[in-house]
Design a protein around this motif. Structure first.
Motif, PDB file in Angstrom:
ATOM      1  N   SER A  98       0.856  -1.189   0.000  1.00  0.00           N
ATOM      2  CA  SER A  98       0.000   0.000   0.000  1.00  0.00           C
ATOM      3  C   SER A  98       0.889   1.235   0.000  1.00  0.00           C
ATOM      4  O   SER A  98       1.997   1.230   0.549  1.00  0.00           O
ATOM      5  CB  SER A  98      -0.960   0.014   1.195  1.00  0.00           C
ATOM      6  N   VAL A  99       0.384   2.283  -0.645  1.00  0.00           N
ATOM      7  CA  VAL A  99       1.087   3.564  -0.729  1.00  0.00           C
ATOM      8  C   VAL A  99       0.113   4.619  -0.232  1.00  0.00           C
ATOM      9  O   VAL A  99      -1.022   4.722  -0.732  1.00  0.00           O
ATOM     10  CB  VAL A  99       1.548   3.851  -2.180  1.00  0.00           C
ATOM     11  N   ARG A 100       0.544   5.401   0.768  1.00  0.00           N
ATOM     12  CA  ARG A 100      -0.356   6.372   1.425  1.00  0.00           C
ATOM     13  C   ARG A 100       0.294   7.750   1.497  1.00  0.00           C
ATOM     14  O   ARG A 100       1.504   7.856   1.714  1.00  0.00           O
ATOM     15  CB  ARG A 100      -0.661   5.931   2.854  1.00  0.00           C
ATOM     16  N   LEU A 101      -0.547   8.730   1.372  1.00  0.00           N
ATOM     17  CA  LEU A 101      -0.129  10.126   1.580  1.00  0.00           C
ATOM     18  C   LEU A 101      -1.362  10.900   2.019  1.00  0.00           C
ATOM     19  O   LEU A 101      -2.443  10.773   1.409  1.00  0.00           O
ATOM     20  CB  LEU A 101       0.463  10.720   0.300  1.00  0.00           C
ATOM     21  N   GLU A 102      -1.225  11.668   3.074  1.00  0.00           N
ATOM     22  CA  GLU A 102      -2.353  12.438   3.589  1.00  0.00           C
ATOM     23  C   GLU A 102      -2.894  13.363   2.504  1.00  0.00           C
ATOM     24  O   GLU A 102      -2.125  13.997   1.760  1.00  0.00           O
ATOM     25  CB  GLU A 102      -1.905  13.267   4.804  1.00  0.00           C
ATOM     26  N   GLY A 103      -4.227  13.387   2.377  1.00  0.00           N
ATOM     27  CA  GLY A 103      -4.873  14.218   1.366  1.00  0.00           C
ATOM     28  C   GLY A 103      -4.984  13.523   0.019  1.00  0.00           C
ATOM     29  O   GLY A 103      -5.425  14.126  -0.959  1.00  0.00           O
ATOM     30  N   HIS A 104      -4.554  12.262  -0.053  1.00  0.00           N
ATOM     31  CA  HIS A 104      -4.618  11.496  -1.295  1.00  0.00           C
ATOM     32  C   HIS A 104      -5.292  10.142  -1.031  1.00  0.00           C
ATOM     33  O   HIS A 104      -5.276   9.642   0.097  1.00  0.00           O
ATOM     34  CB  HIS A 104      -3.215  11.243  -1.855  1.00  0.00           C
ATOM     35  N   ALA A 105      -5.881   9.579  -2.078  1.00  0.00           N
ATOM     36  CA  ALA A 105      -6.473   8.243  -1.968  1.00  0.00           C
ATOM     37  C   ALA A 105      -5.357   7.213  -1.806  1.00  0.00           C
ATOM     38  O   ALA A 105      -4.305   7.308  -2.461  1.00  0.00           O
ATOM     39  CB  ALA A 105      -7.301   7.935  -3.211  1.00  0.00           C
ATOM     40  N   THR A 106      -5.562   6.234  -0.919  1.00  0.00           N
ATOM     41  CA  THR A 106      -4.563   5.179  -0.675  1.00  0.00           C
ATOM     42  C   THR A 106      -4.602   4.165  -1.811  1.00  0.00           C
ATOM     43  O   THR A 106      -5.672   3.751  -2.252  1.00  0.00           O
ATOM     44  CB  THR A 106      -4.848   4.474   0.667  1.00  0.00           C
ATOM     45  N   TRP A 107      -3.423   3.764  -2.285  1.00  0.00           N
ATOM     46  CA  TRP A 107      -3.300   2.737  -3.321  1.00  0.00           C
ATOM     47  C   TRP A 107      -2.935   1.420  -2.636  1.00  0.00           C
ATOM     48  O   TRP A 107      -2.038   1.380  -1.808  1.00  0.00           O
ATOM     49  CB  TRP A 107      -2.207   3.141  -4.315  1.00  0.00           C
ATOM     50  N   ARG A 108      -3.674   0.341  -2.968  1.00  0.00           N
ATOM     51  CA  ARG A 108      -3.413  -0.979  -2.375  1.00  0.00           C
ATOM     52  C   ARG A 108      -3.403  -2.020  -3.481  1.00  0.00           C
ATOM     53  O   ARG A 108      -4.177  -1.930  -4.441  1.00  0.00           O
ATOM     54  CB  ARG A 108      -4.498  -1.370  -1.386  1.00  0.00           C
ATOM     55  N   ALA A 109      -2.546  -3.043  -3.291  1.00  0.00           N
ATOM     56  CA  ALA A 109      -2.520  -4.148  -4.258  1.00  0.00           C
ATOM     57  C   ALA A 109      -1.818  -5.350  -3.643  1.00  0.00           C
ATOM     58  O   ALA A 109      -0.984  -5.207  -2.744  1.00  0.00           O
ATOM     59  CB  ALA A 109      -1.805  -3.728  -5.535  1.00  0.00           C
ATOM     60  N   GLU A 110      -2.200  -6.531  -4.151  1.00  0.00           N
ATOM     61  CA  GLU A 110      -1.451  -7.756  -3.858  1.00  0.00           C
ATOM     62  C   GLU A 110      -0.489  -7.923  -5.015  1.00  0.00           C
ATOM     63  O   GLU A 110      -0.902  -7.926  -6.179  1.00  0.00           O
ATOM     64  CB  GLU A 110      -2.374  -8.978  -3.789  1.00  0.00           C
ATOM     65  N   VAL A 111       0.779  -8.052  -4.703  1.00  0.00           N
ATOM     66  CA  VAL A 111       1.789  -8.114  -5.747  1.00  0.00           C
ATOM     67  C   VAL A 111       2.534  -9.436  -5.637  1.00  0.00           C
ATOM     68  O   VAL A 111       2.972  -9.822  -4.545  1.00  0.00           O
ATOM     69  CB  VAL A 111       2.790  -6.937  -5.607  1.00  0.00           C
ATOM     70  N   LEU A 112       2.675 -10.123  -6.763  1.00  0.00           N
ATOM     71  CA  LEU A 112       3.433 -11.369  -6.814  1.00  0.00           C
ATOM     72  C   LEU A 112       4.856 -11.034  -7.236  1.00  0.00           C
ATOM     73  O   LEU A 112       5.093 -10.542  -8.341  1.00  0.00           O
ATOM     74  CB  LEU A 112       2.808 -12.349  -7.812  1.00  0.00           C
ATOM     75  N   VAL A 113       5.800 -11.283  -6.333  1.00  0.00           N
ATOM     76  CA  VAL A 113       7.213 -11.056  -6.626  1.00  0.00           C
ATOM     77  C   VAL A 113       7.815 -12.387  -7.042  1.00  0.00           C
ATOM     78  O   VAL A 113       7.684 -13.384  -6.337  1.00  0.00           O
ATOM     79  CB  VAL A 113       7.949 -10.480  -5.384  1.00  0.00           C
ATOM     80  N   GLY A 114       8.458 -12.390  -8.190  1.00  0.00           N
ATOM     81  CA  GLY A 114       9.084 -13.606  -8.703  1.00  0.00           C
ATOM     82  C   GLY A 114      10.591 -13.542  -8.574  1.00  0.00           C
ATOM     83  O   GLY A 114      11.134 -12.914  -7.664  1.00  0.00           O
ATOM     84  N   ASP A 115      11.276 -14.179  -9.520  1.00  0.00           N
ATOM     85  CA  ASP A 115      12.740 -14.211  -9.507  1.00  0.00           C
ATOM     86  C   ASP A 115      13.365 -12.907  -9.979  1.00  0.00           C
ATOM     87  O   ASP A 115      14.556 -12.691  -9.788  1.00  0.00           O
ATOM     88  CB  ASP A 115      13.254 -15.349 -10.394  1.00  0.00           C
ATOM     89  N   ARG A 116      12.552 -12.074 -10.616  1.00  0.00           N
ATOM     90  CA  ARG A 116      13.046 -10.783 -11.119  1.00  0.00           C
ATOM     91  C   ARG A 116      12.256  -9.657 -10.458  1.00  0.00           C
ATOM     92  O   ARG A 116      11.110  -9.841 -10.067  1.00  0.00           O
ATOM     93  CB  ARG A 116      12.863 -10.709 -12.633  1.00  0.00           C
TER      94      ARG A 116
END
Length: 128
Positions: A98-116
Motif C-alpha cells: 500500500s502507498v499512502r499520503l495524507e490528502g490522497h487516496a490510498t493505493w493498495r494491491a497484492e503483488v506477486l514477486v518472482g525471480d526478477r
C-alpha cells in the motif's frame, strides 16, 4: 573392610604407577608436530548439505508520484518512496503493498514477486 577405591587411586597416581607414566618418550620431532596438529584441529562436521544464502536480487521496482508518499509492505512501514531507492528488496511470493499520503487516496494491491524485480507504477490522486 577393604579401603574405598578412591583411596587406592590417589596413592597410585602420586607414585607414578599408571600406564601413561611409563610410556616411552618419543624424540621424533615430526611425530610430535603431527600429534600437536591433530590435537589442535577441530573435528570435522558430519557431511550434510550446506545451504548457501544468495543475496536478495528481487523485489519491487517502485515508481511513485508524489515521491513523498509512505510505502507499506505486509503491514510494515518501509519508508518514504523517495528514500527507498530503485529496488525495494523482497523475498519471492505474494505481498500486500500500500502507498499512502495524507490528502490522497490510498493505493493498495497484492503483488506477486518472482525471480526478477516487479515494476510498479503508482500515481496517487488527491482526495476531494
Amino acid at each position: 573392610m577393604p579401603p574405598h577405591p578412591r583411596h587406592l587411586l590417589i596413592p597410585l597416581l602420586l607414585a607414578g604407577t599408571c600406564a601413561c607414566a611409563r610410556a616411552p618418550v618419543s624424540r621424533d620431532v615430526e611425530a610430535l608436530a603431527a600429534l600437536r596438529v591433530e590435537a589442535i584441529r577441530p573435528p570435522m562436521p558430519a557431511s550434510r548439505a550446506v545451504r548457501v544464502d544468495r543475496p536478495v536480487t528481487t523485489g519491487l521496482r517502485l515508481d511513485v508520484l508524489p515521491d513523498r508518499a509512505h510505502v507499506f509492505v505486509d503491514g510494515r512501514a518501509m519508508g518514504l518512496a523517495r528514500h527507498l531507492g530503485t529496488l525495494l528488496p523482497l523475498s519471492p511470493g505474494v505481498h500486500q503493498v500500500s502507498v499512502r499520503l495524507e490528502g490522497h487516496a490510498t493505493w493498495r494491491a497484492e503483488v506477486l514477486v518472482g525471480d526478477r524485480p516487479e515494476p510498479i507504477q503508482v500515481t496517487l490522486t488527491a482526495s476531494p
